[in-house]
Scaffold this motif. Structure first.
Motif, short mmCIF file in Angstrom:
data_model
loop_
_atom_site.label_atom_id
_atom_site.label_comp_id
_atom_site.label_asym_id
_atom_site.label_seq_id
_atom_site.Cartn_x
_atom_site.Cartn_y
_atom_site.Cartn_z
N ASP A 144 0.85 -1.18 0.00
CA ASP A 144 0.00 0.00 0.00
C ASP A 144 0.89 1.25 0.00
OD1 ASP A 144 -2.02 1.88 0.42
OD2 ASP A 144 -2.00 1.58 2.58
N SER A 148 -0.79 4.44 -0.24
CA SER A 148 -1.78 5.52 -0.19
C SER A 148 -1.70 6.33 1.08
CB SER A 148 -3.19 4.93 -0.33
OG SER A 148 -3.47 4.07 0.77
N ALA A 174 -2.62 4.07 -5.42
CA ALA A 174 -3.07 3.44 -4.19
C ALA A 174 -2.10 2.37 -3.70
CB ALA A 174 -4.46 2.83 -4.40
N THR A 184 -5.65 -0.43 -6.72
CA THR A 184 -6.23 -0.87 -5.45
C THR A 184 -5.11 -1.14 -4.46
OG1 THR A 184 -8.07 -1.90 -6.62
CG2 THR A 184 -7.72 -2.56 -4.34
N SER A 185 -5.30 -0.72 -3.22
CA SER A 185 -4.27 -0.91 -2.20
C SER A 185 -4.28 -2.34 -1.68
CB SER A 185 -4.50 0.04 -1.02
OG SER A 185 -4.44 1.38 -1.43
N PHE A 204 -5.36 -6.03 -8.82
CA PHE A 204 -4.89 -4.80 -8.20
C PHE A 204 -4.80 -3.63 -9.19
CE2 PHE A 204 -2.72 -7.45 -4.78
CZ PHE A 204 -3.66 -7.11 -3.82
N GLY A 217 -6.67 -3.36 -12.00
CA GLY A 217 -7.99 -3.06 -12.51
C GLY A 217 -8.03 -3.06 -14.03
#
Length: 383
Positions: free
Chosen positions: A22, A24, A72, A91-92, A112, A114
């Motif tokens: 992560d 973020s 993220a 996505t984290s 992750f 997308g």
């Protein structure tokens, strides 16, 4: 998802270090948190068997990360003392996840990162258009389409006579020529770039004139926005409209592919041929490890489908140095000419095959009916 960006990972042998994390969060104790994270990553990779040079390369890259990142999450892949890919994630990851394996642990990327289709954006006005390409790497200029700007008459009052008619006719003709040039440039850029979607921003009259000049196959992939202009550039509203258009395109595309998969899976003739590993798939879809492995080995798959859950993805297969050297059993790999087959996870091995063969990869979200066990494929052709 187009997985061509992973090709650098398969141009050299492993083993590979992989890190998902992560990026973020930004807190007052960020430097301390980063140092702890770097130590954790180093300890995990060392415990998994990674060599010192590769561990140092990963830690050095993490230590050099910027204080704030726009993504993220982040995924790193390194081998032989070098970080080969450092990728942003949409996505984290919940936790820091490390791996040390013969193949890079790439399968989580499908979820992750997308599904964000590449799009060509045109900011249109009477003088032409500025073009921009948006894809997984961000946004960048993609050229300009120009025309001749008609000379205006300022704020003077113009008599409603034949001179006014000639002026308006000249302005109209100039814009018609400009719209032609913009449409021609869009068609050229569409051919040169791997975009999936065309978005027209600007004055409604101008963008409609451009759209009307596009060939029908391109018009079918074109969306118009309510916000944005060539002068103002991208606003938050325009970015939101573009993101929505890309998400809707991805959703509709996934539904179309799943319809093809279900139709192929449900064709008469009983279970899919090849599901037990005895032969190639004979319908328009493959499901289960043996059938999907066979389809990928034969370069038969148009789309590889990965589910969020299911034991098939964790199934052990046997691989050789070439992307199409993948088999369910070690003896099968040896029969392909692989002297020393190596074990690998099925999802990572099939992602490697998909990358080298330019096969699309799609993740089936929870709640949608996808392949049983988590692995499936829509075929380009069937026996």
């Amino acid at each position: 998802m187009d997985v061509g960006f992973l090709k650098p990972l398969f141009d050299r042998p492993g083993p590979w270090a992989g890190v998902y994390m992560d990026t973020s969060r930004s807190t007052e104790d960020a430097p301390r948190r980063r140092r702890l994270r770097e130590r954790f990553v180093a300890d995990q990779l060392t415990g998994q068997g990674a060599d010192r040079a590769t561990c140092d390369a990963v830690v050095d890259r993490l230590a050099g990360e910027q204080w704030a990142r726009t993504s993220a999450g982040r995924a790193l892949f390194a081998t032989d003392g070098e970080v080969v890919l450092d990728l942003p994630l949409a996505t984290s990851p919940i936790d820091v996840v490390t791996s040390w394996s013969m193949l890079p642990r790439v399968a989580p990327l499908a979820a992750f990162r997308g599904e964000w289709p590449a799009c060509l954006v045109a900011f249109v006005d009477q003088a032409g258009a500025d073009l921009e390409l948006r894809d997984d790497t961000g946004a960048r200029p993609a050229g300009r389409a120009g025309g001749r700007r008609a000379h205006g008459r300022g704020h003077r009052s113009v008599p409603a006579d034949r001179h006014e008619w000639h002026y308006r006719n000249r302005v109209g003709n100039t814009w018609e020529q400009t719209a032609d040039r913009v449409a021609d440039e869009l068609m050229r850029q569409w051919t040169d770039n791997d975009a999936d979607l065309l978005i027209l921003a600007g004055d409604p009259r101008e963008r409609r004139a451009v759209r009307d000049r596009l060939p029908e196959p391109l018009r079918a992939k074109t969306e118009e926005t309510r916000h944005g202009s060539r002068a103002a550039g991208c606003s938050e509203q325009l970015n939101a409209e573009i993101d929505h258009a890309r998400a809707e395109y991805a959703r509709a595309h996934l539904e179309t592919v799943l319809d093809l998969f279900r139709a192929g899976r449900g064709r008469p003739g009983g279970p899919l041929s090849g599901h037990d590993g005895t032969g190639p798939p004979s319908s328009g879809a493959a499901e289960g490890v043996p059938a999907v492995v066979e389809a990928m080995r034969r370069h038969q798959a148009a789309t590889l489908l990965l589910g969020h859950a299911g034991g098939d993805m964790r199934h052990e297969v046997w691989i050789g140095p070439a992307a199409d050297q993948v088999a369910v059993q070690r003896s099968q790999a040896r029969a392909m000419g692989v002297r020393t087959p190596e074990p690998a996870r099925a999802d990572d091995a099939l992602m490697r095959s998909a990358t080298v063969a330019d096969t699309e990869v799609l993740v089936v979200p929870e709640g949608l009916q996808g392949p049983a066990g988590g692995l499936g494929a829509v075929l380009r052709w069937h026996a």
